[in-house]
Design a protein around this motif. Structure first.
Motif, PDB file in Angstrom:
ATOM      1  N   THR A 189      35.051 -38.034  -5.736  1.00 40.22           N
ATOM      2  CA  THR A 189      35.184 -38.352  -7.155  1.00 40.22           C
ATOM      3  C   THR A 189      35.044 -39.856  -7.341  1.00 40.22           C
ATOM      4  OG1 THR A 189      37.584 -38.525  -6.916  1.00 40.22           O
ATOM      5  CG2 THR A 189      36.686 -36.386  -7.585  1.00 40.22           C
ATOM      6  N   GLY A 190      34.081 -40.252  -8.150  1.00 43.64           N
ATOM      7  CA  GLY A 190      33.873 -41.674  -8.394  1.00 43.64           C
ATOM      8  C   GLY A 190      33.133 -42.338  -7.247  1.00 43.64           C
ATOM      9  N   ALA A 191      32.853 -43.602  -7.436  1.00 44.90           N
ATOM     10  CA  ALA A 191      32.131 -44.368  -6.424  1.00 44.90           C
ATOM     11  C   ALA A 191      33.070 -44.822  -5.314  1.00 44.90           C
ATOM     12  CB  ALA A 191      31.455 -45.577  -7.059  1.00 44.90           C
ATOM     13  N   ALA A 192      32.514 -44.920  -4.116  1.00 48.60           N
ATOM     14  CA  ALA A 192      33.257 -45.425  -2.952  1.00 48.60           C
ATOM     15  C   ALA A 192      32.377 -46.482  -2.295  1.00 48.60           C
ATOM     16  CB  ALA A 192      33.591 -44.301  -1.987  1.00 48.60           C
ATOM     17  N   LEU A 193      32.480 -47.703  -2.778  1.00 46.88           N
ATOM     18  CA  LEU A 193      31.551 -48.757  -2.396  1.00 46.88           C
ATOM     19  C   LEU A 193      32.002 -49.469  -1.119  1.00 46.88           C
ATOM     20  CD1 LEU A 193      30.847 -50.328  -5.912  1.00 46.88           C
ATOM     21  CD2 LEU A 193      29.646 -48.454  -4.735  1.00 46.88           C
ATOM     22  N   VAL A 194      31.038 -49.632  -0.210  1.00 46.59           N
ATOM     23  CA  VAL A 194      31.242 -50.384   1.026  1.00 46.59           C
ATOM     24  C   VAL A 194      30.027 -51.290   1.219  1.00 46.59           C
ATOM     25  CG1 VAL A 194      32.631 -48.573   2.097  1.00 46.59           C
ATOM     26  CG2 VAL A 194      30.162 -48.602   2.455  1.00 46.59           C
ATOM     27  N   ARG A 195      30.121 -52.176   2.188  1.00 45.46           N
ATOM     28  CA  ARG A 195      28.987 -53.055   2.500  1.00 45.46           C
ATOM     29  C   ARG A 195      28.414 -52.679   3.868  1.00 45.46           C
ATOM     30  NH1 ARG A 195      27.658 -57.287  -0.452  1.00 45.46           N
ATOM     31  NH2 ARG A 195      29.048 -57.963  -2.136  1.00 45.46           N
ATOM     32  N   GLY A 196      27.074 -52.637   3.945  1.00 42.33           N
ATOM     33  CA  GLY A 196      26.459 -52.318   5.233  1.00 42.33           C
ATOM     34  C   GLY A 196      25.070 -51.758   5.082  1.00 42.33           C
ATOM     35  N   ALA A 197      24.664 -50.955   6.059  1.00 44.34           N
ATOM     36  CA  ALA A 197      23.327 -50.368   6.113  1.00 44.34           C
ATOM     37  C   ALA A 197      23.406 -48.908   5.686  1.00 44.34           C
ATOM     38  CB  ALA A 197      22.747 -50.493   7.513  1.00 44.34           C
ATOM     39  N   ARG A 198      22.719 -48.569   4.613  1.00 44.91           N
ATOM     40  CA  ARG A 198      22.767 -47.204   4.099  1.00 44.91           C
ATOM     41  C   ARG A 198      22.252 -46.204   5.139  1.00 44.91           C
ATOM     42  NH1 ARG A 198      22.922 -45.238  -1.151  1.00 44.91           N
ATOM     43  NH2 ARG A 198      22.223 -43.074  -1.382  1.00 44.91           N
ATOM     44  N   ALA A 199      21.138 -46.538   5.798  1.00 44.36           N
ATOM     45  CA  ALA A 199      20.550 -45.614   6.772  1.00 44.36           C
ATOM     46  C   ALA A 199      21.504 -45.354   7.929  1.00 44.36           C
ATOM     47  CB  ALA A 199      19.231 -46.164   7.290  1.00 44.36           C
ATOM     48  N   GLY A 254      43.316 -49.368   0.421  1.00 42.89           N
ATOM     49  CA  GLY A 254      42.362 -50.449   0.197  1.00 42.89           C
ATOM     50  C   GLY A 254      41.073 -50.300   0.959  1.00 42.89           C
ATOM     51  N   ARG A 255      40.880 -49.183   1.634  1.00 46.72           N
ATOM     52  CA  ARG A 255      39.638 -48.934   2.367  1.00 46.72           C
ATOM     53  C   ARG A 255      39.034 -47.612   1.900  1.00 46.72           C
ATOM     54  NH1 ARG A 255      41.185 -49.922   8.624  1.00 46.72           N
ATOM     55  NH2 ARG A 255      43.036 -48.733   8.011  1.00 46.72           N
ATOM     56  N   VAL A 256      37.813 -47.364   2.369  1.00 43.26           N
ATOM     57  CA  VAL A 256      37.124 -46.123   2.025  1.00 43.26           C
ATOM     58  C   VAL A 256      37.114 -45.230   3.263  1.00 43.26           C
ATOM     59  CG1 VAL A 256      34.912 -45.093   1.379  1.00 43.26           C
ATOM     60  CG2 VAL A 256      35.689 -47.185   0.264  1.00 43.26           C
ATOM     61  N   ALA A 257      37.569 -43.990   3.080  1.00 43.40           N
ATOM     62  CA  ALA A 257      37.644 -43.031   4.185  1.00 43.40           C
ATOM     63  C   ALA A 257      36.732 -41.850   3.893  1.00 43.40           C
ATOM     64  CB  ALA A 257      39.068 -42.556   4.390  1.00 43.40           C
ATOM     65  N   ALA A 258      35.941 -41.477   4.886  1.00 51.89           N
ATOM     66  CA  ALA A 258      35.111 -40.278   4.796  1.00 51.89           C
ATOM     67  C   ALA A 258      35.609 -39.310   5.866  1.00 51.89           C
ATOM     68  CB  ALA A 258      33.641 -40.615   5.001  1.00 51.89           C
ATOM     69  N   ASP A 259      36.330 -38.265   5.445  1.00 50.68           N
ATOM     70  CA  ASP A 259      36.882 -37.270   6.363  1.00 50.68           C
ATOM     71  C   ASP A 259      35.907 -36.108   6.497  1.00 50.68           C
ATOM     72  OD1 ASP A 259      39.333 -38.702   6.553  1.00 50.68           O
ATOM     73  OD2 ASP A 259      39.963 -37.822   4.656  1.00 50.68           O
ATOM     74  N   VAL A 260      35.557 -35.758   7.720  1.00 52.44           N
ATOM     75  CA  VAL A 260      34.763 -34.564   7.994  1.00 52.44           C
ATOM     76  C   VAL A 260      35.680 -33.588   8.717  1.00 52.44           C
ATOM     77  CG1 VAL A 260      32.716 -33.615   9.103  1.00 52.44           C
ATOM     78  CG2 VAL A 260      32.645 -35.909   8.109  1.00 52.44           C
ATOM     79  N   LEU A 291      36.122 -47.436   6.520  1.00 50.92           N
ATOM     80  CA  LEU A 291      35.377 -48.683   6.320  1.00 50.92           C
ATOM     81  C   LEU A 291      36.069 -49.550   5.281  1.00 50.92           C
ATOM     82  CD1 LEU A 291      31.780 -47.158   6.064  1.00 50.92           C
ATOM     83  CD2 LEU A 291      32.830 -48.196   8.091  1.00 50.92           C
ATOM     84  N   PRO A 292      35.896 -50.878   5.364  1.00 42.03           N
ATOM     85  CA  PRO A 292      36.448 -51.768   4.338  1.00 42.03           C
ATOM     86  C   PRO A 292      35.770 -51.516   2.999  1.00 42.03           C
ATOM     87  CG  PRO A 292      35.868 -53.000   6.321  1.00 42.03           C
ATOM     88  CD  PRO A 292      35.262 -51.629   6.469  1.00 42.03           C
ATOM     89  N   ALA A 293      36.554 -51.475   1.938  1.00 38.42           N
ATOM     90  CA  ALA A 293      35.995 -51.286   0.600  1.00 38.42           C
ATOM     91  C   ALA A 293      35.513 -52.616   0.042  1.00 38.42           C
ATOM     92  CB  ALA A 293      37.048 -50.679  -0.320  1.00 38.42           C
ATOM     93  N   CYS A 294      34.533 -52.538  -0.846  1.00 34.99           N
ATOM     94  CA  CYS A 294      34.045 -53.759  -1.491  1.00 34.99           C
ATOM     95  C   CYS A 294      35.107 -54.317  -2.435  1.00 34.99           C
ATOM     96  CB  CYS A 294      32.774 -53.452  -2.278  1.00 34.99           C
ATOM     97  SG  CYS A 294      31.337 -53.182  -1.221  1.00 34.99           S
TER      98      CYS A 294
END
Length: 392
Positions: free
Chosen positions: A277-287, A319-325, A389-392
């Motif tokens: 839900t919503g944007a989860a912005l981080v900095r890095g390489a999309r690929a 304060g960070r972005v988490a992607a749980d699989v 990952l650290p959030a923007c």
């Protein structure tokens, strides 16, 4: 680059660095020598001037010095009794001069510094100081500076050269490790693929095409597995490159990965869904981030039974972005987490490539982006891999 070239590069680097540092240290040493010698010479001049000012007779000069005096209205010269005949002649000649200071030789390679002074009462005084101690100290200082410069140059050169060549040695070791690992990882799928192709060729000579469908499907599956390994190896070869500093919406990336993997999951009768839900912005390489999430989803699908579930949840956490699989598959032993994140490690259950290069590369991508990969689960109760990952 092999070891011989590496050693040659190290020796050449040491020589070049030693030469450069040696020249600099020698120049600094020469400057120090000149300044120190000039300072000692000035100190000696000041001492001679003080001796001439305070002297009342020629009988008791400081050690290493000789006094001479010619009284007013006479040509007689008084000289310290310990003076050699040659030095006496030098001082008699000095008393005939105007007030001055100069270096000369008193015979037998005996350098002296002579200073002459005229007093207001008309008398003339001269003092001669032995320069041998001064020259000896200067020589010792010069040798010490030379040795220190050369030793410092060699030591600094060796240290700098070792640190400069160390990355090359590390790169050579990593290259050899990568080649060995790649050879090991490719050997099995290539052997299986070659064997199956030979078997299919033999059967194609005696059977109609419709009877070869199963074998062709197996061959396609084998080529897909081999392609996955090659893709992982290509990613591993470039894993040391720093990621670009761009803003990436990890939630959008997760939705793209789930959309692309849905067909694969449906073929295995596995429900694959995403919660973001919503944007989860981080900095890095999309690929790179997409490859990381794809590897996590592929790993989860490979370890879930028919009718199982795999969920990708993207959220903000502390304060960070988490992607749980998360999956409800065979699970894992948390005690094996570190081993399973190693290159070419394999679990004991599941039909996927758990864990091969995939999870090791996910961890590498996470670290390159300033994040981490967390592992959780229990045997028989599924597993959860979290890309943090650290959030923007």
């Amino acid at each position: 680059m092999d070891e011989a070239q590496l050693n040659h590069a190290r020796r050449r680097s040491v020589a070049q660095t030693a030469a450069a540092i040696g020249v600099i240290l020698l120049l600094v040493g020469a400057l120090m020598f000149v300044l120190s010698s000039r300072q000692e010479s000035r100190a000696l001049d000041a001492e001679l001037g003080q001796v001439l000012t305070m002297a009342e007779d020629v009988d008791d000069p400081p050690p290493g010095q000789v006094l001479a005096r010619r009284a007013t209205g006479t040509d007689a010269v008084e000289v310290t009794g310990s003076a050699s005949p040659t030095l006496v002649g030098v001082l008699e000649d000095a008393l005939r001069r105007q007030p001055t200071r100069y270096d000369t030789d008193a015979g037998d390679d005996h350098p002296v510094r002579v200073q002459v002074e005229h007093r207001v009462d008309g008398s003339r005084w001269a003092v001669a100081a032995d320069l041998a101690p001064l020259r000896q100290r200067q020589e010792q200082l010069g040798v010490a500076l030379l040795v220190a410069g050369l030793a410092g140059a060699l030591a600094a050169a060796a240290l700098l050269a070792r640190r400069a060549v160390a990355p090359l040695a590390t790169a050579l070791a990593l290259q050899r490790r990568f080649v060995a690992d790649a050879s090991h990882e490719l050997r099995t799928p290539l052997t299986v693929l070659h064997t199956r192709a030979q078997l299919l060729l033999r059967r194609a000579r005696t059977r109609p095409p419709e009877q070869l469908t199963d074998q062709l499907e197996q061959l396609v599956a084998d080529t897909r597995a081999l392609g996955e390994v090659v893709e992982d190896l290509l990613v591993a070869a470039a894993e040391q490159q720093p990621p670009p500093d761009t803003v990436v919406d990890l939630a959008e990336v997760a939705r793209e990965v789930v959309a692309s993997m849905s067909v694969y999951a449906r073929e295995r009768d596995i429900e694959l869904r995403v919660e973001a839900t919503g944007a989860a912005l981080v900095r890095g390489a999309r690929a790179a981030l997409r490859r990381a999430l794809t590897a996590l989803v592929d790993n989860a699908v490979g370890h879930v039974a028919v009718g199982g579930h795999v969920t990708v949840i993207v959220r903000h956490r502390d304060g960070r972005v988490a992607a749980d699989v998360t999956d409800d598959g065979v699970g894992l032993d948390p005690a094996e987490a570190d081993r399973l994140l190693g290159r070419f490690a394999h679990g004991t259950d599941g039909t996927g490539r758990r864990f091969g290069l995939g999870l090791a590369l996910v961890q590498q991508v996470a670290r390159a982006h300033g994040g981490s990969l967390e592992v959780g689960g229990a045997p028989g109760h599924g597993a959860t891999f979290t890309l943090l990952l650290p959030a923007c």
